[in-house]
Each structure stands twice: as C-alpha cells, then as structure tokens.
Scaffold this motif. Structure first.
Motif, PDB file in Angstrom:
ATOM      1  N   THR A 129      38.925  36.807  36.842  1.00 16.78           N
ATOM      2  CA  THR A 129      38.795  35.365  37.090  1.00 16.78           C
ATOM      3  C   THR A 129      38.738  34.600  35.759  1.00 16.78           C
ATOM      4  N   GLU A 152      44.831  34.774  44.724  1.00 14.48           N
ATOM      5  CA  GLU A 152      45.303  35.874  43.890  1.00 14.48           C
ATOM      6  C   GLU A 152      45.429  37.167  44.711  1.00 14.48           C
ATOM      7  N   PHE A 161      42.243  46.853  44.406  1.00 16.22           N
ATOM      8  CA  PHE A 161      41.969  45.817  43.410  1.00 16.22           C
ATOM      9  C   PHE A 161      40.857  46.249  42.460  1.00 16.22           C
ATOM     10  N   ILE A 199      42.301  41.829  38.732  1.00 14.10           N
ATOM     11  CA  ILE A 199      42.115  40.384  38.851  1.00 14.10           C
ATOM     12  C   ILE A 199      40.909  39.976  38.005  1.00 14.10           C
TER      13      ILE A 199
END
Ligand code: ADP
Length: 211
Positions: free
Chosen positions: A53, A93, A103, A51
């Motif tokens: 941003t 998300e 993650f 992930i």
C-alpha cells in the motif's frame, strides 16, 4: 478438531468445486522492519502477487492523481491515510489480480478496521488470510535505519525524526492491536528481523513452508 472439516486439506475452496491452494500472507512489522525488502524475495519464491500500500500511495503521489492528492498530507506527516481510502485502493488492487496464486500484503492491514474489511472482502471471494508474519526489531535500530534510508530514498517521511516518531506512535496505537487480532485466529507468527537479508528470508520461508 471435530467433524469432517479436519480431514480435508486447508484452504480448499468447496463452494465452486475447485481445489484452489491460495496462500495469502500478511507481512507485518514496524516502519523500517524490512517488509518491502523481504517481499521482493518472497514474491518470486512463492509466486505471489505483492501488494504494498505504501508503494501504491507513493506512485499516486508522484503522478499527482486524485488519490495521491488526498493521501499526501497524511503521508508527509507520518500519519496513516484514512481507512476508507486505503481499503478501497486495496480492493481495487486485488480485483486487478484475480488469477493469482496468492497475495503478499505488505503494509496492509494497519488498523483493525482494515483487517476486518480484508477478512470480509477475501471471504466474498472464498479466500482468507493464511498467515500474518511479523518482522521484529527494536525501535531504536529501526529509527536509525529509516534515517539512513532517508538520505537516498527521497522519502520526506524518512528524513525527519519527528515524523518517524509519529509513524511509531501510529503503529503502537493503531497497528499493534492486530497482533492480538491474528493471534486469536491462530494466524500470527513472528521472526527476528535483525540479521542478514538472506537469513531473514530463510526464517520467513521456514514458516511459509509449513502453511
Ligand atoms: P513504512 O512501513 O516505512 O512506514 P510504507 O511505505 O508502508 O512505510 O507506508 C508509507 C505511508 O503510506 C504510511 O506512513 C502511511 O501514511 C501510508 N500507508 C501505507 N499503508 C497504509 C495503510 N494500510 N493504512 C493507512 N496508511 C497507509
């Protein structure tokens, strides 16, 4: 270590009687340190959900979504997007990827408010940040890297040295305190971010392999 906790493996999820071995890594570093590049390798190697941003914001900018409209002026100026907006986006998300093995957070958290929100949010899922790993590099090397990247990336925040300097100021004021934040939790690691890409992946892997 006292009590019984020490005899159990780390990250066991006791509350629902399942043993989940979730690895949640925060990739940490100044703009241009190589977080995105390394994330590309690490996500495949460790089967993690990446992930970024920054990438999500850029996607929203490109598609002119409501979120993109709100974030644009901050991003174009090299400033951080307000916490409330960023935290909400991150949570959405994570929620989309609940079946993951772990993650790889890239570019989040960038403020202590974001780190607090991440801790609380992961805890609500019986998860936690496993480790934060920083890619270290000298500012002047990084400014040169970003200006070079700006020639081909089309990113307005990489094309103007003043904006790049604002990003470093933002990092020093708002993001650097996270080093102490995660050190206090015994979760902070750092590697030298200068060298061949594969060499740096090796340095990061040697830490992840011990977690
Ligand atoms: P870099 O690390 O090269 O500065 P990113 O691609 O991670 O770039 O982020 C680009 C921009 O997106 C940042 O300058 C900021 O405006 C915004 N952004 C990304 N992540 C965050 C965050 N966690 N909090 C606030 N703003 C963010």
């Amino acid at each position: 270590m006292t009590g019984w906790a020490g005899i159990y493996p780390k990250f066991t999820n006791y509350n629902n009687n399942t043993t989940t071995t979730m690895i949640n890594i925060v990739l940490f570093g100044k703009p241009g340190a190589g977080k995105g590049t390394q994330a590309e390798f690490l996500k495949g190697k460790y089967n993690l959900t990446h992930i970024s941003t920054g990438d999500i914001f850029r996607y929203n900018l490109k598609n002119d979504t409501a979120l993109g409209k709100e974030a644009r002026s901050y991003m174009d100026n090299g400033e951080l997007v307000p916490d409330a907006l960023t935290i909400k986006m991150l949570q959405d998300e994570v929620e989309k990827n609940m079946d993951t093995k772990g993650f790889l957070f890239d570019g989040f958290p960038r403020t202590t408010a974001q780190a607090d929100a991440l801790d609380v949010f992961l805890k609500s899922k019986n998860w936690e940040v496993t480790a934060t790993i920083a890619l270290e590099a000298d500012d002047e090397v990084l400014v040169k890297r970003l200006l070079e990247r700006g020639k081909t990336s089309g990113r307005p925040d990489d094309q103007d040295e003043d904006k790049i300097r604002i990003r470093y100021q933002e990092y020093n004021e708002k993001t650097a305190p996270l080093i102490e934040y995660y050190s206090k939790q015994d979760k902070f690691y750092a590697v030298d971010g200068i060298g061949e890409i594969s060499e740096i992946t090796g340095r990061l892997s040697s830490i992840i392999d011990t977690l």
